[in-house]
Design a protein around this motif. Structure first.
Motif, short mmCIF file in Angstrom:
data_model
loop_
_atom_site.label_atom_id
_atom_site.label_comp_id
_atom_site.label_asym_id
_atom_site.label_seq_id
_atom_site.Cartn_x
_atom_site.Cartn_y
_atom_site.Cartn_z
N TYR A 284 0.81 -1.21 0.00
CA TYR A 284 0.00 0.00 0.00
C TYR A 284 0.85 1.26 0.00
CZ TYR A 284 -2.93 3.72 1.93
OH TYR A 284 -3.55 4.91 2.16
N CYS A 285 1.86 1.29 0.85
CA CYS A 285 2.59 2.53 1.08
C CYS A 285 3.84 2.70 0.23
CB CYS A 285 2.98 2.60 2.56
SG CYS A 285 3.54 4.21 3.10
N ILE A 286 4.38 1.61 -0.28
CA ILE A 286 5.66 1.68 -0.98
C ILE A 286 5.55 1.31 -2.45
CG2 ILE A 286 8.02 0.76 -1.02
CD1 ILE A 286 7.73 0.33 2.01
N ILE A 287 4.80 0.25 -2.74
CA ILE A 287 4.72 -0.22 -4.12
C ILE A 287 3.78 0.67 -4.95
CG2 ILE A 287 4.18 -2.17 -5.61
CD1 ILE A 287 6.60 -2.58 -3.85
N THR A 288 2.64 1.07 -4.37
CA THR A 288 1.66 1.86 -5.12
C THR A 288 2.24 3.14 -5.70
OG1 THR A 288 -0.13 0.95 -3.77
CG2 THR A 288 -0.61 2.95 -5.02
N PRO A 289 2.98 3.97 -4.93
CA PRO A 289 3.56 5.18 -5.53
C PRO A 289 4.52 4.90 -6.68
CG PRO A 289 3.62 5.32 -3.14
CD PRO A 289 3.23 3.91 -3.48
N MET A 290 5.13 3.70 -6.68
CA MET A 290 6.04 3.35 -7.76
C MET A 290 5.28 2.97 -9.03
SD MET A 290 8.64 0.09 -8.02
CE MET A 290 7.20 -1.00 -8.16
N LEU A 291 4.07 2.39 -8.85
CA LEU A 291 3.32 1.89 -10.01
C LEU A 291 2.69 3.02 -10.82
CD1 LEU A 291 1.51 -1.23 -8.49
CD2 LEU A 291 3.55 -1.18 -9.94
N ASN A 292 2.30 4.12 -10.17
CA ASN A 292 1.57 5.17 -10.87
C ASN A 292 2.29 5.72 -12.10
OD1 ASN A 292 -0.47 4.82 -9.04
ND2 ASN A 292 -0.08 6.69 -7.90
N PRO A 293 3.57 6.13 -11.98
CA PRO A 293 4.25 6.62 -13.20
C PRO A 293 4.42 5.55 -14.25
CG PRO A 293 5.80 6.43 -11.38
CD PRO A 293 4.43 6.26 -10.80
N LEU A 294 4.60 4.28 -13.82
CA LEU A 294 4.71 3.20 -14.80
C LEU A 294 3.41 3.03 -15.57
CD1 LEU A 294 6.66 0.52 -12.72
CD2 LEU A 294 7.56 2.01 -14.52
N ILE A 295 2.29 3.08 -14.86
CA ILE A 295 0.99 2.91 -15.50
C ILE A 295 0.74 4.03 -16.50
CG2 ILE A 295 -1.50 2.93 -15.09
CD1 ILE A 295 -0.89 1.58 -12.37
N TYR A 296 0.99 5.27 -16.09
CA TYR A 296 0.71 6.40 -16.98
C TYR A 296 1.69 6.47 -18.14
CZ TYR A 296 -2.99 8.52 -14.22
OH TYR A 296 -4.18 8.77 -13.61
N SER A 297 2.93 6.05 -17.95
CA SER A 297 3.91 6.13 -19.04
C SER A 297 3.75 4.97 -20.02
CB SER A 297 5.33 6.14 -18.47
OG SER A 297 5.59 4.95 -17.73
N LEU A 298 3.35 3.79 -19.53
CA LEU A 298 3.24 2.63 -20.41
C LEU A 298 1.92 2.60 -21.17
CD1 LEU A 298 4.75 -0.18 -18.12
CD2 LEU A 298 5.85 0.99 -20.04
N ARG A 299 0.86 3.18 -20.60
CA ARG A 299 -0.46 3.10 -21.22
C ARG A 299 -0.88 4.39 -21.93
NH1 ARG A 299 -3.71 -1.03 -20.12
NH2 ARG A 299 -5.47 0.29 -20.75
N ASN A 300 -0.10 5.45 -21.79
CA ASN A 300 -0.49 6.74 -22.33
C ASN A 300 0.38 7.10 -23.52
OD1 ASN A 300 -0.62 9.76 -22.55
ND2 ASN A 300 -2.11 9.46 -20.91
N LYS A 301 -0.24 7.22 -24.69
CA LYS A 301 0.51 7.52 -25.91
C LYS A 301 1.14 8.90 -25.87
CE LYS A 301 -2.15 4.47 -28.96
NZ LYS A 301 -2.99 4.40 -30.19
N GLU A 302 0.43 9.87 -25.29
CA GLU A 302 0.97 11.22 -25.25
C GLU A 302 2.20 11.31 -24.36
OE1 GLU A 302 -2.10 13.97 -24.24
OE2 GLU A 302 -2.84 14.07 -26.29
N VAL A 303 2.18 10.62 -23.22
CA VAL A 303 3.34 10.62 -22.34
C VAL A 303 4.51 9.92 -23.01
CG1 VAL A 303 4.26 9.78 -20.14
CG2 VAL A 303 1.96 10.76 -20.24
N LYS A 304 4.24 8.79 -23.66
CA LYS A 304 5.32 8.09 -24.37
C LYS A 304 5.86 8.93 -25.52
CE LYS A 304 2.95 4.24 -25.02
NZ LYS A 304 2.62 2.85 -25.43
N GLY A 305 4.96 9.65 -26.21
CA GLY A 305 5.41 10.54 -27.28
C GLY A 305 6.27 11.67 -26.75
N ALA A 306 5.88 12.23 -25.60
CA ALA A 306 6.68 13.31 -25.00
C ALA A 306 8.05 12.79 -24.57
CB ALA A 306 5.93 13.89 -23.80
#
Length: 324
Positions: A284-306
């Protein structure tokens, strides 16, 4: 440093430090755990800072959705920094301790950032609702005059809630008991070892779980009910996929965060081993904050394009993704 000192006027003792028992069941391998936590922490900090930097550098990401994502990344950096460095330091000591004042401060900031993230995820869901269900009014519904106060509100939401819990916790007596079945300071483990009446603290915690946790979650659910009903009315398969992709990353983050928060704070007080409790708290406290940028960078075309643009890997014939 003594763990306790006599209180004036009686035979009780006042705790001046707490001992964490979270990793007591793992007598060896603390050096390995230190390396693991260090890697997770560095990945969390690097990933979230990268998200913030990309949003600031790429004008295509200057939209309300990414404005709120910036705040989410900042919260994750703060959230992780409150607990992980102290956990790593304790892994290198034979007796993992924290002073009373440090414990209160850690609990205050931990609950502040957790409460703020709950509110922020609800506002991000409303942002997706406005973009998909009210596209003609979106610029007005999420104008700077609206989204900036909403962002400020999310931070105040968490800090006000945390201030109440911390103020109540400072009135607790521990009568010499200073061993926490946890890896960081939080309200539930403190209430377990308190020798004074904890009824007010427990009732406040339950009420806060409703207003601070359940209310934002219900707003998320209501927003996505409207979003999904709107998407299903879109006749074009391409249009449905495009609409769903604008909120897919946020849905994943919501499910992970609220799911782990529910397991962490609403699980039965008995029936779990210390090792299971430690694992749940770590996720809850350690893994979750790490997953958020991975989720948004891997699933978001605009972030990957940037990211490709910043790294100089943008292909000449690549098309610029449409703004969400």
């Amino acid at each position: 440093m003594d763990a306790e000192k006599p209180m004036a006027g009686d035979n009780q003792t006042q705790v001046t430090e707490f001992v964490f028992l979270g990793f007591s069941g793992i007598p060896r391998g603390h050096a390995f755990l230190f390396v693991v936590f260090l890697a997770i922490y560095l990945l969390t900090i690097t990933g979230n800072i990268m998200i913030v930097a990309l949003i600031q550098l790429d004008s295509r990401l200057h939209s309300p959705m990414y404005f709120f994502l910036t705040h989410l990344s900042c919260l994750d950096v703060c959230y992780s920094s409150v607990t992980v460095p102290k956990i790593m330091a304790n892994l290198l000591h034979q007796k993992p301790t924290i002073s009373y004042n440090q414990c209160m401060a850690q609990m205050f900031f931990l609950m502040s950032f957790a409460g703020s993230e709950c509110a922020l995820l609800a506002i991000m869901a409303y942002d997706r609702y406005a973009a998909i269900c009210q596209p003609l009014r979106y610029s007005n519904l999420m104008s700077p005059q609206v989204r900036v106060p909403l962002a400020v509100f999310t931070w105040l939401w968490g800090f006000l809630d945390s201030a109440l819990h911390t103020a109540l916790a400072t009135n607790l007596s521990f009568c010499g008991a200073n061993q926490l079945d946890h890896i960081f300071c939080d309200v539930p483990p403190l209430l377990k070892i308190a020798c004074s009446d904890t009824y007010v603290n427990e009732m406040t915690l339950h009420i806060a779980n409703i207003f601070m946790g359940l209310s934002p979650f219900l707003l998320v659910v209501i927003s996505y009910v409207y979003i999904l009903s709107t998407i299903l009315r879109i006749r074009s398969n391409t249009g449905r996929r495009k609409a769903f992709s604008t909120c897919a990353s946020h849905m994943v983050v919501v499910i992970i965060y609220y799911g782990m928060a529910d397991v962490n704070y609403n699980r039965p007080s008995t029936g779990y081993s210390l090792e299971i409790d430690t694992l749940i708290s770590t996720l809850y406290c350690i893994i979750t904050p790490m997953l958020n940028p991975l989720i948004y960078s891997l699933r978001n075309k605009e972030v990957k394009g940037a990211l490709r643009k910043v790294l100089g890997l943008q292909e000449k014939d690549s098309t610029i993704p449409s703004k969400e």
